[in-house]
Design a protein around this motif. Structure first.
Motif, short mmCIF file in Angstrom:
data_model
loop_
_atom_site.label_atom_id
_atom_site.label_comp_id
_atom_site.label_asym_id
_atom_site.label_seq_id
_atom_site.Cartn_x
_atom_site.Cartn_y
_atom_site.Cartn_z
N ALA A 58 -50.85 -53.70 8.17
CA ALA A 58 -52.24 -53.96 7.77
C ALA A 58 -53.14 -54.13 8.99
N LEU A 103 -53.10 -52.50 11.59
CA LEU A 103 -53.40 -51.20 12.19
C LEU A 103 -54.70 -50.59 11.66
N VAL A 104 -55.20 -51.10 10.54
CA VAL A 104 -56.38 -50.50 9.92
C VAL A 104 -57.62 -50.61 10.81
N LEU A 105 -57.84 -51.74 11.40
CA LEU A 105 -59.05 -51.91 12.22
C LEU A 105 -59.04 -51.04 13.47
N LEU A 131 -57.42 -48.31 13.86
CA LEU A 131 -57.49 -46.93 13.35
C LEU A 131 -58.93 -46.56 13.03
N ALA A 132 -59.63 -47.43 12.32
CA ALA A 132 -61.04 -47.17 12.00
C ALA A 132 -61.88 -47.07 13.28
N PHE A 146 -52.19 -44.04 12.09
CA PHE A 146 -52.25 -43.62 10.69
C PHE A 146 -50.85 -43.37 10.13
N TYR A 165 -49.12 -46.70 9.62
CA TYR A 165 -49.75 -47.42 8.51
C TYR A 165 -49.31 -46.85 7.17
N ILE A 166 -49.37 -45.54 7.01
CA ILE A 166 -49.00 -44.90 5.75
C ILE A 166 -47.52 -45.09 5.44
N ALA A 189 -47.58 -48.46 3.95
CA ALA A 189 -48.55 -48.66 2.87
C ALA A 189 -48.07 -48.13 1.53
#
Length: 142
Positions: free
Chosen positions: A10, A12-14, A16-17, A45, A48-49, A52
């Motif tokens: 989770a 990794l989302v920031l 990544l964005a 990504f 993360y996937i 996820a």
């Protein structure tokens, strides 16, 4: 699934964005490092996937249709029957290329930046987590 793994994915989302957002200014204004940002974004990504999909299944947000129409036991068996062979096939067919990529620390083909081996490892992680989750659920409800 271990909570620490979920929290790490989770987180990794920031970044990544941020990397996705930074590609255009880096390319247009700085005229440098946009490909490196893209390479790192691909790694984040993929990792993360890989986690996820399994996390969504654990939360009941993935493959929800099977759970709504079937008993918990039948749904667990259906999920294992659908995802198990795919995950096992993926683990077997990609074992040698993933191992080779890891041994050589494969780089991204266009930029020669390090880290492409992490994308391949994420594929293996995804398949392993899907298979383990399906087996665990089938054993719990079987």
């Amino acid at each position: 699934m271990p909570q620490r793994l979920l929290l790490a994915a989770a987180a990794l989302v920031l970044p990544l964005a941020g990397l996705l957002f930074a590609q255009w200014p880096l390319r247009d204004w700085l005229q440098a490092y946009s490909r490196q940002a893209n390479d790192l974004g691909q790694v984040l990504f993929a990792l993360y996937i890989a986690v996820a999909v399994t996390a969504a299944s654990e939360a009941g947000a993935h493959l929800a249709a099977a759970r709504q129409r079937l008993s918990p036991r039948a749904a667990a068996i259906a999920v294992l029957a659908c995802t198990g062979p795919w995950a096992l096939y993926l683990l077997v067919i990609t074992a040698q290329p993933v191992w080779q990529s890891l041994r050589t620390l494969e780089k991204f083909p266009e930029t020669l930046d390090p880290g492409y081996f992490l994308v391949r490892i994420a594929l293996w992680l995804l398949a392993a987590l899907v298979l383990l989750q399906a087996l665990r659920r089938a054993m719990r409800h079987g």
